[in-house]
Scaffold this motif. Structure first.
Motif, PDB file in Angstrom:
ATOM      1  N   GLN A 191       0.902  -1.039  -0.104  1.00 55.47           N
ATOM      2  CA  GLN A 191       0.129  -0.089   0.118  1.00 55.47           C
ATOM      3  C   GLN A 191       0.780   1.222   0.123  1.00 55.47           C
ATOM      4  O   GLN A 191       2.068   1.348   0.667  1.00 55.47           O
ATOM      5  CB  GLN A 191      -0.880   0.086   1.306  1.00 55.47           C
ATOM      6  CG  GLN A 191      -1.929  -0.994   1.303  1.00 55.47           C
ATOM      7  CD  GLN A 191      -2.888  -1.108   0.307  1.00 55.47           C
ATOM      8  OE1 GLN A 191      -3.281   0.129  -0.204  1.00 55.47           O
ATOM      9  NE2 GLN A 191      -3.606  -2.340  -0.193  1.00 55.47           N
ATOM     10  N   SER A 192       0.511   2.225  -0.925  1.00 54.17           N
ATOM     11  CA  SER A 192       1.204   3.459  -0.894  1.00 54.17           C
ATOM     12  C   SER A 192       0.647   4.702  -0.593  1.00 54.17           C
ATOM     13  O   SER A 192      -0.647   4.774  -0.487  1.00 54.17           O
ATOM     14  CB  SER A 192       1.974   3.588  -2.415  1.00 54.17           C
ATOM     15  OG  SER A 192       2.848   2.616  -2.739  1.00 54.17           O
ATOM     16  N   THR A 193       1.129   5.718  -0.294  1.00 56.08           N
ATOM     17  CA  THR A 193       0.423   7.048   0.255  1.00 56.08           C
ATOM     18  C   THR A 193       1.175   8.207  -0.658  1.00 56.08           C
ATOM     19  O   THR A 193       2.424   7.819  -1.092  1.00 56.08           O
ATOM     20  CB  THR A 193       0.550   7.080   1.512  1.00 56.08           C
ATOM     21  OG1 THR A 193      -0.273   8.204   1.769  1.00 56.08           O
ATOM     22  CG2 THR A 193       1.911   7.516   2.126  1.00 56.08           C
ATOM     23  N   GLU A 194       0.548   9.289  -1.074  1.00 51.06           N
ATOM     24  CA  GLU A 194       1.209  10.405  -1.699  1.00 51.06           C
ATOM     25  C   GLU A 194       1.854  11.363  -0.715  1.00 51.06           C
ATOM     26  O   GLU A 194       1.223  11.620   0.337  1.00 51.06           O
ATOM     27  CB  GLU A 194       0.000  10.994  -2.608  1.00 51.06           C
ATOM     28  CG  GLU A 194       0.581  12.045  -3.442  1.00 51.06           C
ATOM     29  CD  GLU A 194      -0.443  12.509  -4.345  1.00 51.06           C
ATOM     30  OE1 GLU A 194      -0.342  12.457  -5.656  1.00 51.06           O
ATOM     31  OE2 GLU A 194      -0.975  13.482  -3.895  1.00 51.06           O
ATOM     32  N   LEU A 195       2.997  11.681  -0.971  1.00 50.64           N
ATOM     33  CA  LEU A 195       3.836  12.946  -0.322  1.00 50.64           C
ATOM     34  C   LEU A 195       3.948  13.876  -1.196  1.00 50.64           C
ATOM     35  O   LEU A 195       4.762  13.803  -2.332  1.00 50.64           O
ATOM     36  CB  LEU A 195       4.898  11.874   0.095  1.00 50.64           C
ATOM     37  CG  LEU A 195       6.240  12.865   0.783  1.00 50.64           C
ATOM     38  CD1 LEU A 195       5.478  13.122   2.314  1.00 50.64           C
ATOM     39  CD2 LEU A 195       7.444  12.156   0.943  1.00 50.64           C
ATOM     40  N   GLU A 196       3.542  14.857  -0.548  1.00 47.16           N
ATOM     41  CA  GLU A 196       3.613  16.030  -1.345  1.00 47.16           C
ATOM     42  C   GLU A 196       4.675  17.054  -0.730  1.00 47.16           C
ATOM     43  O   GLU A 196       4.554  17.423   0.479  1.00 47.16           O
ATOM     44  CB  GLU A 196       2.335  16.867  -1.290  1.00 47.16           C
ATOM     45  CG  GLU A 196       2.313  18.093  -2.347  1.00 47.16           C
ATOM     46  CD  GLU A 196       0.811  18.709  -2.375  1.00 47.16           C
ATOM     47  OE1 GLU A 196       0.012  18.341  -3.359  1.00 47.16           O
ATOM     48  OE2 GLU A 196       0.528  19.572  -1.533  1.00 47.16           O
TER      49      GLU A 196
END
Length: 510
Positions: A315-320
């Motif tokens: 599972q991945s999450t977005e890093l801004e």
């Protein structure tokens, strides 16, 4: 089975600028009995004091304060009324804008600008004033991130780690403080009898952390238009330095600091601090310093992973992140003809104010308002105003680049009298901040397939070239081997460019 990750915590602030909103306020004002009747209004000026800012229970932003109005007028002829007069009063305002939605925030800041003001005579003893404002809100939110940086255990797990440097807000600190100064007048002219107009432009010059203290310095550029005892008008302009110490506990000296100032109140009266003195003015300001402290922070994360021994579900999450943050100064000369319609004898005062700058078509566009107070050939007092847009090339404002700019007139305004009117020349300085907002996917969780699950049949030996869009990592992941194994079996050094025209031996992981 879930993999256990090593994690790093990142705690900082993030500033979000919300949509600006407008406000109109108006009032009928009675001329006091001590003042002469109004024959003609010359001009109206004002200072905006934004003293209230809050988030309401229904999620809206509320801004409140006062518009401190000065109406310059010519009185009807009467004994002892030589020269123009000034009518002063305040317009209270309260207006609402769209809120930030859900989520908590640490601080709310609102910058207010006067976009227009007008006063009309209803009768010689009453006027109607209308002021238009534009409010620019910004929120400071606390951001807490826990980012996976490694795996505590996991046989055959391969990690693709990346590191990015970003510029984050470490803290926002505010302080209100008074500023008072006695301004001497030239003894060669008449003493001050009445203050007709007051302008105060506050700007920062330096800010830095020294130990646990944040030292900020600035300049109050003050212009005072006053009437002398004989009725003649005079203008006093001075730049007054000031400094303040703000609590900087918890911050380090390698941080960068930017400080903005808001004017909460201003008054100027004839006379010195020690008593009546016709050749001195007393200035009192109430200011608010808002220091934004930035720090450079390296963010490490896992961009991808796989196992040579088992299938993994990730599972991945977005890093801004904001990257490549830079701050630069731009200077553009303004030249504008102010047509008066009458012959001008003398220019008494000139002013240029700038609104929030914007970017369009590779240019920085600065909205500005120019104003000139003058005497015509018959010694009648007049005023001319003009709205204009100043453009400045901005190569940095390319695709994907976020820009913010704040412009102001710095330096002397040169007013040349021409047959058509008044030509203004002035330098505009613009502080431009640019940064690129980039988004990355980082792994947030992973689980291995259960034991005994069907395993994909893999060839023991593969011979192939590297595709133009492929990387050594993607090929190793596809065949569930390792980058190190591919380099070793093909006699390639680590870090060397992998040729795309060469057949590579892809070994099976052991």
């Amino acid at each position: 089975m879930e993999l256990n990750f090593q994690k790093a915590g990142h705690d900082y602030c993030e500033i979000t600028r919300l949509a600006p909103f407008s406000c109109e306020t108006m009032r009928e004002s009675i001329v006091p009995d001590s003042c002469a009747d109004i024959a003609r209004i010359v001009d109206t000026t004002a200072l905006v004091y934004l003293t209230g800012r809050e988030l309401t229970g229904d999620g809206r932003i509320c801004a409140s304060g006062t518009v401190d109005v000065s109406v310059l007028y010519i009185p009807e002829k009467a004994e002892g009324t030589a020269g123009p007069r000034c009518l002063r009063f305040q317009l209270p305002f309260q207006c609402y804008g769209e809120g930030p939605g859900e989520g908590e925030f640490q601080a709310l800041d609102i910058q207010g600008e006067l976009t227009g003001i007008d006063t009309r005579i209803l009768n010689p003893r009453k006027v109607l004033t209308r002021a238009n404002l534009r409010l620019h809100p910004a929120l400071c939110r606390r951001v807490e991130r826990s980012i996976c940086t490694g795996v505590e255990e996991g046989e055959g797990v391969q990690l693709l780690r990346e590191a990015r440097e970003t510029r984050v807000v470490a803290a926002v600190r505010e302080k209100e403080f008074p500023f008072a100064e006695e301004l001497p007048l030239s003894p060669g002219r008449g003493g001050a009898e009445e203050i007709l107009d007051l302008r105060a432009n506050i700007r920062g010059t330096d800010s830095k952390l020294i130990g646990s203290k944040l030292v900020v310095k600035g300049i109050a550029a003050v212009s005072v238009l006053y009437r002398e005892s004989g009725g003649r008008l005079s203008l006093l302009q001075q730049e007054l330095p000031f400094s303040q110490i703000i609590d900087g506990a918890g911050l380090t000296e390698d941080c960068e600091c930017e400080c903005a100032y808001a004017l909460l109140n201003a008054e100027c009266r004839p006379g010195g601090e020690s008593g009546e003195d016709a050749y001195a003015l007393t200035l009192n300001l109430l200011l608010r310093a808002r220091a934004t402290v930035w720090r450079r922070e390296e963010i490490r994360f896992i961009a991808d992973l796989y196992s040579t021994c088992a299938e993994l579900e990730t599972q991945s999450t977005e890093l801004e992140l904001l990257e490549d943050a830079q701050r630069a100064q731009r200077r553009q000369n303004l030249r504008e003809l102010m047509e008066t319609g009458v012959a001008v004898k003398a220019v008494l005062d000139s002013q240029i104010t700038c609104g929030p700058a914007s970017f369009s078509g590779g240019e920085l566009k600065i909205p500005a308002q120019a104003r000139c107070l003058y005497l015509d050939e018959n010694d009648a007092l007049g005023c001319v105003r003009r709205e204009l847009t100043v453009t400045c090339p901005m190569e940095e404002a390319g695709e994907g680049v976020e820009c913010e700019a704040e412009a102001a007139c710095r330096g002397d305004i040169i007013a040349n009298i021409l047959p058509e009117g008044i030509e203004l020349r002035a330098p505009l300085e613009c502080a431009v901040s640019t940064a690129k907002r980039r988004r990355y996917l980082c792994v947030s969780s992973a689980a291995a397939a259960e034991e005994g699950a069907a395993q994909e049949e893999r060839p023991s030996l593969v011979l192939r070239k590297l595709g133009s869009e492929e990387t050594l990592w993607s090929v190793a992941k596809q065949y569930r081997t390792t980058s190190a194994a591919i380099l070793a079996v093909n006699a390639l050094e680590e870090g060397a460019a992998v040729p795309t025209d060469r057949m590579l031996l892809i070994p099976k992981a052991r």
